[in-house]
Motif scaffolding. Structure first.
Motif, short mmCIF file in Angstrom:
data_model
loop_
_atom_site.label_atom_id
_atom_site.label_comp_id
_atom_site.label_asym_id
_atom_site.label_seq_id
_atom_site.Cartn_x
_atom_site.Cartn_y
_atom_site.Cartn_z
N ALA A 53 -3.52 -32.96 -3.59
CA ALA A 53 -4.29 -34.19 -3.42
C ALA A 53 -4.33 -34.50 -1.93
N ALA A 54 -5.18 -35.45 -1.58
CA ALA A 54 -5.29 -35.82 -0.16
C ALA A 54 -3.98 -36.46 0.31
N SER A 94 8.57 -21.20 12.15
CA SER A 94 8.17 -21.52 10.78
C SER A 94 6.65 -21.46 10.64
N ALA A 95 6.15 -21.69 9.42
CA ALA A 95 4.72 -21.64 9.15
C ALA A 95 4.34 -22.71 8.13
N PHE A 96 3.18 -23.35 8.37
CA PHE A 96 2.66 -24.38 7.47
C PHE A 96 1.21 -24.02 7.15
N THR A 97 0.92 -23.87 5.86
CA THR A 97 -0.41 -23.43 5.44
C THR A 97 -0.90 -24.30 4.28
N ASP A 98 -2.15 -24.78 4.41
CA ASP A 98 -2.78 -25.60 3.37
C ASP A 98 -1.98 -26.88 3.11
N VAL A 99 -1.94 -27.71 4.14
CA VAL A 99 -1.29 -29.03 4.06
C VAL A 99 -2.39 -30.08 4.22
N SER A 100 -2.65 -30.86 3.17
CA SER A 100 -3.76 -31.82 3.23
C SER A 100 -3.44 -33.05 4.09
N GLY A 101 -2.16 -33.34 4.25
CA GLY A 101 -1.75 -34.47 5.08
C GLY A 101 -1.30 -34.01 6.45
N ALA A 102 -0.18 -34.55 6.90
CA ALA A 102 0.37 -34.21 8.21
C ALA A 102 1.72 -33.54 8.04
N VAL A 139 -4.03 -27.47 8.26
CA VAL A 139 -3.23 -28.69 8.06
C VAL A 139 -4.06 -29.89 8.51
N GLY A 140 -3.81 -31.03 7.86
CA GLY A 140 -4.55 -32.23 8.22
C GLY A 140 -4.27 -32.68 9.64
N ARG A 141 -3.01 -32.66 10.03
CA ARG A 141 -2.61 -33.02 11.40
C ARG A 141 -1.22 -32.46 11.62
N VAL A 142 -0.96 -31.97 12.82
CA VAL A 142 0.38 -31.46 13.13
C VAL A 142 1.36 -32.61 13.23
N ALA A 143 1.04 -33.62 14.03
CA ALA A 143 1.98 -34.73 14.22
C ALA A 143 1.25 -35.98 14.66
N ASP A 144 1.78 -37.12 14.25
CA ASP A 144 1.26 -38.42 14.64
C ASP A 144 2.48 -39.25 15.06
N VAL A 145 2.62 -39.49 16.37
CA VAL A 145 3.80 -40.18 16.90
C VAL A 145 3.33 -41.44 17.60
N PHE A 146 3.89 -42.57 17.23
CA PHE A 146 3.39 -43.86 17.72
C PHE A 146 4.52 -44.73 18.24
N ARG A 147 4.31 -45.31 19.42
CA ARG A 147 5.16 -46.35 19.96
C ARG A 147 4.27 -47.38 20.63
N THR A 169 5.57 -25.90 21.78
CA THR A 169 5.48 -24.71 22.62
C THR A 169 5.29 -23.45 21.79
N ASN A 170 4.53 -22.51 22.35
CA ASN A 170 4.39 -21.16 21.81
C ASN A 170 4.02 -21.15 20.33
N SER A 171 3.10 -22.01 19.95
CA SER A 171 2.70 -22.13 18.55
C SER A 171 1.20 -21.93 18.41
N THR A 172 0.74 -21.70 17.16
CA THR A 172 -0.68 -21.55 16.89
C THR A 172 -1.14 -22.63 15.92
N ILE A 173 -2.29 -23.21 16.23
CA ILE A 173 -2.89 -24.25 15.40
C ILE A 173 -4.30 -23.80 15.08
N ALA A 174 -4.59 -23.52 13.83
CA ALA A 174 -5.88 -22.98 13.43
C ALA A 174 -6.49 -23.79 12.30
N ASP A 175 -7.80 -24.07 12.44
CA ASP A 175 -8.54 -24.74 11.38
C ASP A 175 -7.82 -26.00 10.90
N SER A 176 -7.35 -26.79 11.87
CA SER A 176 -6.52 -27.95 11.54
C SER A 176 -7.01 -29.19 12.28
N GLY A 177 -6.83 -30.35 11.65
CA GLY A 177 -7.12 -31.62 12.30
C GLY A 177 -8.59 -31.92 12.45
N LYS A 178 -9.47 -31.19 11.78
CA LYS A 178 -10.90 -31.42 11.97
C LYS A 178 -11.38 -32.68 11.27
#
Length: 746
Positions: free
Chosen positions: A580-581, A602-610, A639-647, A662-671
């Motif tokens: 689900a969303a 590590s690896a994160f694949t097909d995450v609808s949220g963050a 993935v929906g978003r890698v991270a959302d950090v708020f202050r 660092t040294n990571s790959t972000i593909a087809d994510s956050g669109k």
């Protein structure tokens, strides 16, 4: 002869009176709250009430009476360290010459806004009274936003000594002098152990405060002497002085992030204090503000703080400042201090369009500054004609920021019997801190009968390993595991029907991602009070989770969340979190505070949220949810978003949050969101060596303070360039954008 007889008779009468008074003093042991309530109503000078050994739960102690200097009234434990005040409990003292000793407050929190208060109410306060050999140990509410003081000093001439205050995690000062009127308080705070106060993530995390800005132009004349502060990291002000005429003498600050800050008030003395930073980030020294402050004979070694947390931060003031802003430094005397291996000494700290008044009529004399490198620790941010420099000695530096008043030469140091470093050259005997300085040791403070923590934070070191081969065994091992244990899962598939509750620091490890965990509920792990979690070598699938919004792999128990938790994800894979969303991996909120989140290999694949979701955004509230976020060598696909950090807010009292990718790959994510990474109010950001393809952009918003943002050596293929905004600072964004490549195919 008649006169002699009369004198002898008078002496006999006095002796008889003293004997009768002494004989009248009683020791009353009570075993329940009703018996205590009866006893306290009858106490007279010299009486002692003993609480029987054991647990006293939900005990609201009112200790009121009129003792004398020679015969105080005492409330104590039958055996020190064996009387535990728990649940919703607190202590109020009212009257004169009262003494409390031997109690331990733990496993609960105050039902009011004070654990120990030197008053019954606004009209009945304590005077000439003492709290000694008392322990407050992690006596916190579950929500860190709820504010309380552990000790509030009211009245006059009271003392808190040889006590132990450890593990405060919620808002509010550990020990505060509350000044309701501009009268001299003359309290004494000595030989106490203040230990392991983690970052609050907001203003209001001071360990010690004397006064507030409203009464700051009057004298308190309190003494803070020979206390030990260890890992007191609540905020930038470890000690916040907000009144006049106070003395800070011979205290030791050990690896504590922040500074002793003369925030408000004049005519204070800071002498003979020792600061051991040991290179720990943000460890500071003394910040100087206001008029006629004397800072002499202090010793600092290895303090690594900069800016407001510099070894010395002499601030710029606000012209015609209102009482709660920054009064100009005037008449400061900074003399005979030793600074060894400090990252920074800042003169004119905080200078900007508002803080434009430089120090005046001030002296910086006979100080010793020694560094192991040729980099000058001095940073001058203001005009210094109002400061005279004389007799200072500094080791050689490549590009000195200051010239007049300094002799620069090679300086060889040797450690003295007091554990401090001094120049071998006898010609330098009159420069820097005196050889007579004796730092207070940890074991001289607090109590001997209740242990002090050996280290703070979350520890995942392995105590015992529980080997598991089935889903049923997993649940049993989780229940049996102790703090620090590892649950080792064999290769195979494990199906979890109910959320796994974690209330200890645990490692759950698999076999090089050949171990799969599928969960059927909305969450897999729920962190509770005391919980911390390390996942290693696992494959976690959300394919069996319910098809409903709000799913999350790791969440916090809203009613019983951990006070200061950590999550580590190592060499693990997360897949099929898209039933689900809004299916998140980790969901946190400003209500609770995380020490660190680490994701590596590590690896994160097909995450609808963050992967990391801050679930509550509270506008101007400066609270934030995680102190340190570190992501490295990890892939994010769809993935929906890698991270959302708020202050939010405009408060400058924290060192975080800190974020690295660092040294990571972000593909087809956050669109869908328009951004793959959104950071707001983060103070330290380092994004380097990553590859973004067909993804949403990086969005960074700077708030207050001096954010350090670097986006370097990244590749952005079919991904918009980063966007950096400034909320308050004028001019171009404060960011290092270097060696990034934008555009092109995947």
């Amino acid at each position: 002869m008649t006169g002699i007889r009369e004198c002898r008779l008078a002496l006999l009468v006095v002796a008889a009176v003293i004997g009768c008074t002494s004989a009248a003093a009683k020791e009353i042991r009570v075993s329940d709250q009703a018996a205590y309530a009866r006893a306290v109503k009858q106490v007279k000078p010299g009486d002692v009430i003993e609480l029987a050994d054991g647990e006293w739960r939900d005990f609201k102690i009112l200790f009121e009476g009129q003792g004398t200097a020679a015969q105080p009234i005492t409330l104590t434990a039958q055996t020190k360290g064996k009387v535990f005040v728990t649940g919703q409990s607190n202590l109020r003292l009212a009257g004169e010459y009262l003494v409390v000793s031997g109690l331990v407050f733990r496993d609960g929190h105050t039902p009011t806004d004070e654990v120990i208060s030197f008053r019954r109410d606004s009209k009945r306060v304590a005077r000439h009274s003492r709290v000694t050999e008392v322990v407050i140990d992690a006596f916190n509410p579950s929500d860190r936003r709820r504010q309380d003081h552990w000790v509030s000093l009211y009245g006059q001439a009271n003392r808190v000594d040889h006590s132990q205050f450890v593990g405060k995690t919620n808002a509010g000062v550990t020990l505060a002098v509350i000044r309701d009127a501009p009268v001299e308080d003359r309290h004494r705070i000595d030989h106490n152990y203040f230990g392991f106060r983690p970052p609050l993530g907001s203003n209001g995390g001071e360990t010690l405060r004397i006064g507030t800005s409203e009464q700051s132009l009057s004298a308190s004349r309190s003494v803070v002497e020979r206390n030990y502060f260890e890992h007191c990291d609540g905020e930038v002000e470890i000690v916040s002085n907000k009144s006049g005429g106070n003395s800070f003498l011979g205290n030791t600050f050990f690896e504590s992030q922040g500074s002793l800050v003369l925030r408000h008030g004049n005519d204070n003395l800071v002498e003979g204090n020792v600061f051991f930073g040991n290179g720990r980030p943000h460890t500071g020294g003394i910040r100087v503000i206001n008029a006629r402050q004397t800072i002499r004979g202090n010793y600092m070694e290895g303090v690594a703080g900069t800016g407001f947390a510099s070894a010395f931060a002499v601030m710029n003031g606000v012209p015609n400042s209102v009482i709660n802003r920054y009064h100009q430094v005037a008449g400061a005397r900074i003399e005979n201090n030793t600074i060894v291996d400090a990252a920074r000494i800042t003169l004119g700290a905080g200078a900007d369009a508002e803080r434009s008044a430089p120090p005046v009529d001030s002296k910086f004399e006979r100080n010793l500054i020694v560094g192991r490198t040729e980099q000058d620790p001095f940073l001058v941010e203001t005009e210094l004609s109002g400061v005279s420099f004389a007799g200072n000695v500094q080791s050689e530096v490549a590009k000195p920021a200051l010239s007049a008043g300094f002799t620069r030469r090679a300086i060889e140091l040797a450690r003295g019997e007091n554990g401090l470093l001094y120049p071998k050259d006898p010609a330098l005997a009159q420069v820097g801190a005196p050889r007579s300085l004796v730092p207070v040791r940890k074991e001289e403070t607090g109590v001997a009968w209740y242990s002090k923590p050996s280290k703070g934070g979350v520890d995942f070191s392995v105590e015992e390993t529980h080997r598991v081969t089935s889903s049923a065994e997993l649940t049993g091992a989780l229940a049996a595991a102790m703090n620090g244990d590892t649950i080792q899962l064999a290769a195979g598939e494990y199906v979890v029907d109910a959320p796994l509750m974690v209330d200890r620091a645990l490692t759950i490890a698999g076999s090089q991602r050949a171990t799969t965990i599928r969960f059927k509920q909305a969450s897999l792990f729920v962190l509770r009070r005391g919980g911390a979690l390390r996942l290693q070598g696992l494959r976690i699938s959300g394919a069996a989770a319910p098809a409903q919004p709000g799913n999350v792999v790791i969440k916090l128990d809203e009613k019983n969340a951990p006070a200061h938790y950590a999550v580590e994800i190592l060499d693990s894979e997360f897949v099929d979190l898209n039933r689900a969303a809004g299916f998140d991996v980790i969901a946190v909120s400003p209500r609770f505070f995380g020490q660190r989140l680490a994701i590596r290999d590590s690896a994160f694949t097909d995450v609808s949220g963050a992967v990391l979701a801050v679930t509550v955004r509270e506008g101007g509230d400066p609270l934030y949810a995680l102190e340190t976020i570190e992501i490295s060598n990890t892939s994010f696909n769809r993935v929906g978003r890698v991270a959302d950090v708020f202050r939010g807010g405009r408060d400058e009292s924290t060192f975080g949050p800190r974020f690295t990718l660092t040294n990571s790959t972000i593909a087809d994510s956050g669109k869908d969101e328009g951004n793959s990474l959104r950071l707001s109010g983060v103070l330290f950001t380092h994004i380097a060596g990553n590859r973004f393809s067909d993804s949403g952009r990086i969005e960074i918003t700077h708030g207050v303070g001096a954010p350090q943002t670097a986006i370097v050596d990244n590749r952005f293929a079919d991904t918009p360039a980063p966007v950096i905004r400034e909320l308050y600072a004028k001019g171009p964004p404060r960011v290092a954008l270097e060696r990034n490549v934008t555009g092109g195919a995947k």
